[in-house]
Design a protein around this motif. Structure first.
Motif, PDB file in Angstrom:
ATOM      1  N   VAL A   1      50.570  29.779  30.182  1.00  0.00           N
ATOM      2  CA  VAL A   1      50.054  29.760  28.806  1.00  0.00           C
ATOM      3  C   VAL A   1      49.002  30.833  28.562  1.00  0.00           C
ATOM      4  O   VAL A   1      49.015  31.496  27.514  1.00  0.00           O
ATOM      5  N   PHE A   2      48.087  31.041  29.504  1.00  0.00           N
ATOM      6  CA  PHE A   2      46.938  31.917  29.260  1.00  0.00           C
ATOM      7  C   PHE A   2      47.082  33.313  29.870  1.00  0.00           C
ATOM      8  O   PHE A   2      46.672  34.303  29.262  1.00  0.00           O
TER       9      PHE A   2
ATOM     10  N   LEU B   1      46.420  48.574  36.968  1.00  0.00           N
ATOM     11  CA  LEU B   1      47.010  47.922  38.136  1.00  0.00           C
ATOM     12  C   LEU B   1      45.968  47.119  38.909  1.00  0.00           C
ATOM     13  O   LEU B   1      46.283  46.042  39.441  1.00  0.00           O
ATOM     14  N   LEU B   2      44.735  47.613  38.970  1.00  0.00           N
ATOM     15  CA  LEU B   2      43.675  46.876  39.656  1.00  0.00           C
ATOM     16  C   LEU B   2      43.364  45.566  38.937  1.00  0.00           C
ATOM     17  O   LEU B   2      43.206  44.519  39.575  1.00  0.00           O
ATOM     18  N   VAL B   3      43.274  45.612  37.620  1.00  0.00           N
ATOM     19  CA  VAL B   3      43.004  44.390  36.846  1.00  0.00           C
ATOM     20  C   VAL B   3      44.150  43.404  37.006  1.00  0.00           C
ATOM     21  O   VAL B   3      43.942  42.202  37.235  1.00  0.00           O
TER      22      VAL B   3
ATOM     23  N   LEU C   1      43.663  36.030  41.881  1.00  0.00           N
ATOM     24  CA  LEU C   1      42.930  34.840  41.458  1.00  0.00           C
ATOM     25  C   LEU C   1      43.885  33.694  41.131  1.00  0.00           C
ATOM     26  O   LEU C   1      43.583  32.524  41.399  1.00  0.00           O
ATOM     27  N   THR C   2      45.058  34.027  40.567  1.00  0.00           N
ATOM     28  CA  THR C   2      46.049  32.990  40.278  1.00  0.00           C
ATOM     29  C   THR C   2      46.560  32.358  41.570  1.00  0.00           C
ATOM     30  O   THR C   2      46.722  31.128  41.655  1.00  0.00           O
TER      31      THR C   2
ATOM     32  N   PRO D   1      38.731  34.594  33.771  1.00  0.00           N
ATOM     33  CA  PRO D   1      38.976  36.044  33.682  1.00  0.00           C
ATOM     34  C   PRO D   1      39.674  36.460  32.384  1.00  0.00           C
ATOM     35  O   PRO D   1      39.331  37.497  31.802  1.00  0.00           O
ATOM     36  N   VAL D   2      40.633  35.640  31.932  1.00  0.00           N
ATOM     37  CA  VAL D   2      41.328  35.965  30.688  1.00  0.00           C
ATOM     38  C   VAL D   2      40.359  35.858  29.510  1.00  0.00           C
ATOM     39  O   VAL D   2      40.371  36.688  28.592  1.00  0.00           O
ATOM     40  N   PHE D   3      39.496  34.847  29.539  1.00  0.00           N
ATOM     41  CA  PHE D   3      38.506  34.679  28.472  1.00  0.00           C
ATOM     42  C   PHE D   3      37.540  35.859  28.439  1.00  0.00           C
ATOM     43  O   PHE D   3      37.149  36.326  27.362  1.00  0.00           O
ATOM     44  N   ILE D   4      37.153  36.360  29.626  1.00  0.00           N
ATOM     45  CA  ILE D   4      36.256  37.524  29.686  1.00  0.00           C
ATOM     46  C   ILE D   4      36.928  38.743  29.057  1.00  0.00           C
ATOM     47  O   ILE D   4      36.306  39.484  28.279  1.00  0.00           O
TER      48      ILE D   4
END
Length: 353
Positions: free
Chosen positions: A272-273, A310-312, A319-320, A337-340
């Motif tokens: 979802v995110f 690619l790093l991001v 992290l996933t 991380p997605v919120f940031i």
């Protein structure tokens, strides 16, 4: 504005589809060559493997294609001086990026919609063809707790349970046991076939009432327990896939049974995110593009952007995986991380408004 929308959209979509299909073909070719000897000698299964491989590749390729397409599109516009010309015609920075951003959000929403369907199980179907030479999922032995019952299932396949044993527990004492050869779901409860029901008295006393054993051709049990949830539990050791609906249903049931939902939440959040990191990463890198190529080495700059993207993407993927293995909380490893990225992208957008 319709003219600008069509023009900028055509440039972005052209870059997107070129990258998307190229990366997909490359992914399929490499995977197919690596696993060719493991595939069953069947043309139908090989075609199905390629189809499921294509579907599973989308989850990795789509976010990359969304962001890299913007880099390719904008740098082509910079080289041809179209980028600075759009500003000269009166468009602001936000207006130029708005159209690719809308398309990126559209692709993410479509991807999330697909994950409500069997599309979410493509990777699992693909693995089954290699491991078992069949598409159907098959679960192995499992022992689970459901309310006040412990349930043992020898095997699950095609929404059919084999050799089912249900123990009804009261204060650690077994009240009764049901042993059924097979079980089928009727939409509400399970139909236990060829069942033997053993009732155990609360107080076993010599010469008093003993075990009561009855045989039934068909009885009902395990109400409101979806076969998909049983299937998910039986496959839990092999890292099963989840659709969004199955993940939500599994979380609700696991929470009632006081079972850890970290893995389920990780799967749900990644469906979802996670896709939305791409549109907002687009916003962040867009504001660092030069207007003209006169004072910049575009080849070097493009390389830097590709490496950063690619790093991001790799960091989010890591992290996933850490969240899926319960090393990190899913909320910290996926949502934060997605919120940031969303916050940073929104900040840049409103800063240039």
């Amino acid at each position: 504005m319709n003219i600008f929308f069509r023009y900028i959209s055509s440039l972005y979509l052209k870059s997107f589809f070129i990258l998307f299909f190229s990366l997909t073909f490359f992914f399929i070719a490499i995977d197919f060559l690596v696993n060719f000897n493991k595939l069953p000698k069947s043309a139908n299964l090989e075609l199905l493997y390629i189809f499921f491989l294509t579907c599973s590749a989308i989850s990795y390729i789509l976010p990359l294609a969304i962001v890299l397409a913007l880099v390719l599109c904008i740098f082509n516009m910079i080289r041809s001086n179209e980028f600075v010309s759009l500003y000269a015609l009166g468009l602001s920075k936000n207006q130029v990026i708005f159209y690719p951003f809308i398309w990126a959000m559209f692709f993410c929403v479509v991807y999330i919609g697909l994950n409500f369907t069997s599309f979410a199980y493509a990777d699992e179907y693909k693995s089954n063809i290699i491991k078992r030479g069949a598409v159907d999922r098959e679960g192995s032995e499992v022992l689970i707790k459901y309310n006040d019952k412990f349930i043992y299932i020898e095997k699950t396949t095609n929404e059919v349970l084999y050799n089912v044993k249900i123990f009804d527990i009261n204060n650690l004492d077994i009240k009764n046991m049901i042993n059924a050869k097979t079980a089928n779901f009727n939409g509400v409860s399970w139909e236990l076939n060829n069942a033997i029901v053993v009732d155990i008295p609360q107080n076993l006393i010599v010469s008093k009432e003993g075990l009561s054993i009855e045989e039934f051709q068909n009885i009902k049990g395990l109400e409101d327990f979806s076969p998909k949830i049983l299937e998910r539990i039986s496959l839990i050791e092999s890292n099963p896939s989840y659709s969004i609906l199955d993940a939500l249903e599994s979380i609700a049931i696991f929470a009632k049974q006081n079972i850890s939902t970290n893995t389920l939440r990780s799967s749900l959040y990644s469906l979802v995110f996670t896709p939305f990191f791409a549109p907002f990463l687009m916003l962040i890198i867009y504001y660092y593009f030069p207007i003209t190529a006169r004072f910049f080495n575009l080849a070097l700059l493009a390389f830097v952007f590709f490496v950063c993207i690619l790093l991001v993407w790799g960091l989010l993927f890591l992290l996933t995986k850490l969240s899926s293995n319960e090393i990190l909380l899913p909320e910290l490893g996926i949502i934060l991380p997605v919120f940031i990225l969303m916050s940073m992208g929104s900040f840049y957008y409103f800063k240039h408004k």
